[in-house]
Design a protein around this motif. Structure first.
Motif, mmCIF file in Angstrom:
data_model
loop_
_atom_site.group_PDB
_atom_site.id
_atom_site.type_symbol
_atom_site.label_atom_id
_atom_site.label_comp_id
_atom_site.label_asym_id
_atom_site.label_seq_id
_atom_site.Cartn_x
_atom_site.Cartn_y
_atom_site.Cartn_z
ATOM 1 N N SER A 169 0.836 -1.193 0.000
ATOM 2 C CA SER A 169 0.000 0.000 0.000
ATOM 3 C C SER A 169 0.872 1.246 0.000
ATOM 4 C CB SER A 169 -0.926 0.005 1.213
ATOM 5 O OG SER A 169 -0.162 -0.061 2.410
ATOM 6 N N GLN A 170 0.323 2.335 -0.478
ATOM 7 C CA GLN A 170 1.087 3.575 -0.544
ATOM 8 C C GLN A 170 1.210 4.200 0.841
ATOM 9 O OE1 GLN A 170 -1.025 5.877 -3.552
ATOM 10 N NE2 GLN A 170 0.415 5.184 -5.120
ATOM 11 N N PRO A 171 2.381 4.763 1.144
ATOM 12 C CA PRO A 171 2.562 5.418 2.443
ATOM 13 C C PRO A 171 1.869 6.774 2.476
ATOM 14 C CG PRO A 171 4.499 5.740 1.096
ATOM 15 C CD PRO A 171 3.582 4.839 0.293
ATOM 16 N N ALA A 228 4.138 2.105 -6.826
ATOM 17 C CA ALA A 228 4.145 3.566 -6.670
ATOM 18 C C ALA A 228 3.968 3.925 -5.199
ATOM 19 C CB ALA A 228 3.048 4.213 -7.499
ATOM 20 N N ALA A 229 4.841 4.803 -4.715
ATOM 21 C CA ALA A 229 4.666 5.337 -3.361
ATOM 22 C C ALA A 229 3.584 6.412 -3.357
ATOM 23 C CB ALA A 229 5.982 5.904 -2.846
ATOM 24 N N TYR A 253 11.840 7.738 -1.259
ATOM 25 C CA TYR A 253 11.082 6.552 -0.869
ATOM 26 C C TYR A 253 11.577 5.359 -1.690
ATOM 27 C CZ TYR A 253 7.700 9.105 1.975
ATOM 28 O OH TYR A 253 7.100 9.849 2.961
ATOM 29 N N VAL A 254 11.809 4.232 -1.011
ATOM 30 C CA VAL A 254 12.304 3.025 -1.693
ATOM 31 C C VAL A 254 11.455 1.830 -1.300
ATOM 32 C CG1 VAL A 254 14.676 3.886 -1.866
ATOM 33 C CG2 VAL A 254 13.986 2.511 0.126
ATOM 34 N N MET A 255 11.351 0.851 -2.219
ATOM 35 C CA MET A 255 10.620 -0.379 -1.943
ATOM 36 C C MET A 255 11.409 -1.562 -2.511
ATOM 37 S SD MET A 255 8.491 -3.043 -2.189
ATOM 38 C CE MET A 255 7.991 -3.235 -3.887
ATOM 39 N N TRP A 297 7.064 0.418 1.410
ATOM 40 C CA TRP A 297 7.701 1.679 1.064
ATOM 41 C C TRP A 297 8.316 2.291 2.314
ATOM 42 C CZ3 TRP A 297 8.888 3.297 -3.604
ATOM 43 C CH2 TRP A 297 8.172 2.808 -4.708
ATOM 44 N N THR A 298 9.585 2.627 2.229
ATOM 45 C CA THR A 298 10.314 3.220 3.350
ATOM 46 C C THR A 298 10.838 4.594 2.957
ATOM 47 O OG1 THR A 298 10.994 1.054 4.195
ATOM 48 C CG2 THR A 298 12.277 2.962 4.919
#
Length: 358
Positions: A200-202, A232-233, A270-272, A320-321
């Motif tokens: 899920s998007q942050p 996608a973030a 943001y990275v995943m 997403w971080t």
């Protein structure tokens, strides 16, 4: 009958008797027993093409006289090179130890000299073959001899190597033979492996000044990486580099930027990373003309870590971080960013919502 003619007939008859009945026998292609493929196979082509697929090279010749599964197979035959390309496969090849598979039946009465298969993903073309190297085109990886005639044989090609297409979308497959007659059936993969999850998007703070999201600033250009709709973030797109194995360094880079870094701000990205392979390291470098500053997470191995700031362990996979680096820590406060480079190693990593935060 004249004696000379009678003697000639007698001589030929004696030759036939001496040679045995095989002189008069003709080769008959038998019906081959059906194999028992694993029920777990992910089959793309069996009795029909997948929805949306089409033939763009050669002709698809369905044949109900031989089949490994279902009620028909397709056939290539004739002297020299015979080709069939099927586009629009629209399948994602999994990460891991999975294999591309298909079944072949070679005609013992008309054996081919080579079987060649070309796989084309969005980012790579890989060619494998069995038998003699007779069909031109591409760097080819030999997988063995042409299978013996009269029996359905399962041929397997690891997706990791030599295809090197883990996680990549397959665009088309081209099957070719040289001479002879060959049937093909049950084309697909063994369905072993991992597909990246879609998290899920942050919740991204509205105070962020986002430079790169679903697009890049006017006047800049993407020198490394690709746009992906699958992750996608924020918005509908993100950036990533195609996965070519755990060792190569993957790069996403945007050049010709002109973005000012205010005093007291943090550089954000943001990275995943996908858990389908193990992440080793993430390194981000911001360039301001001849100046640069770098930060990294995880182990070393990309290079240049001696002048980069260590930020701790790698971010978690499959979420997403938000990575934040104080601009002052990398010496970029008050500078104008001209390029951003995100390097990763070990797995595929998606990048999104790059900018600064107060």
């Amino acid at each position: 009958m004249k004696q000379s003619n009678w003697l000639a007939v007698l001589f030929v008859s004696l030759l036939v008797v001496a040679a045995g009945p095989q002189v008069l026998a003709q080769c008959t292609t038998p019906f081959a027993s059906q194999p028992s493929p694993p029920s777990s196979d992910d089959v793309w082509i069996d009795d029909s093409l997948p929805s949306g697929a089409s033939v763009t090279v050669g002709s698809l010749n369905w044949d109900t006289s031989q089949y490994a599964t279902g009620s028909q197979s397709f056939r290539l035959n004739g002297a020299g090179t015979n080709s069939l390309r099927i586009e629009g496969i629209n399948e994602i090849l999994k990460f891991g130890s999975g294999k591309a598979i298909f079944y072949v039946l070679t005609d013992p009465c008309d054996m081919p000299r080579e079987i060649k298969v070309t796989y084309r993903s969005t980012f790579r073309t890989a060619v494998v073959y069995w038998g003699d190297n007779l069909i031109s085109g591409g760097t080819k990886f030999r997988r063995g001899n042409v299978p013996a005639g009269g029996t359905w044989t399962r041929l397997e090609v690891p997706i990791s190597s030599p295809l090197n297409m883990q996680g990549q979308p397959l665009e088309w497959i081209q099957i070719e033979t040289y001479d002879g007659r060959t049937w093909f059936d049950h084309v697909g993969t063994d369905d072993v492996g991992c597909l990246p999850s879609v998290p899920s998007q942050p919740s991204i703070p509205g105070t962020d000044d986002v430079w790169i999201d679903d697009d890049i600033p006017v006047g800049s250009y993407l020198s490394y990486g690709e746009w992906y709709y699958s992750q996608a973030a924020s918005g509908t797109l993100s950036l990533a580099y195609p996965f070519f194995g755990a060792s190569p360094i993957s790069v996403v880079r945007v050049d010709d930027l002109s973005l000012f870094v205010d005093t007291g701000t943090d550089l954000i990205t943001y990275v995943m990373p996908t858990s389908c392979a193990t992440l080793s390291e993430i390194k981000i470098t911001w360039y301001a003309g001849t100046l640069s500053g770098s930060a990294y997470w995880g182990s070393t191995g990309i290079g240049g870590e001696s002048t980069a700031v260590y930020m701790g362990a790698n971010p978690s996979s499959d979420v997403w971080t938000r990575l934040e680096v104080p601009a002052s820590l990398v010496g970029l406060e008050g500078q104008t960013i001209t390029s951003i480079k995100v390097e990763t190693r070990g797995t595929q990593v998606w990048v999104d919502s790059i900018g600064i935060a107060p």
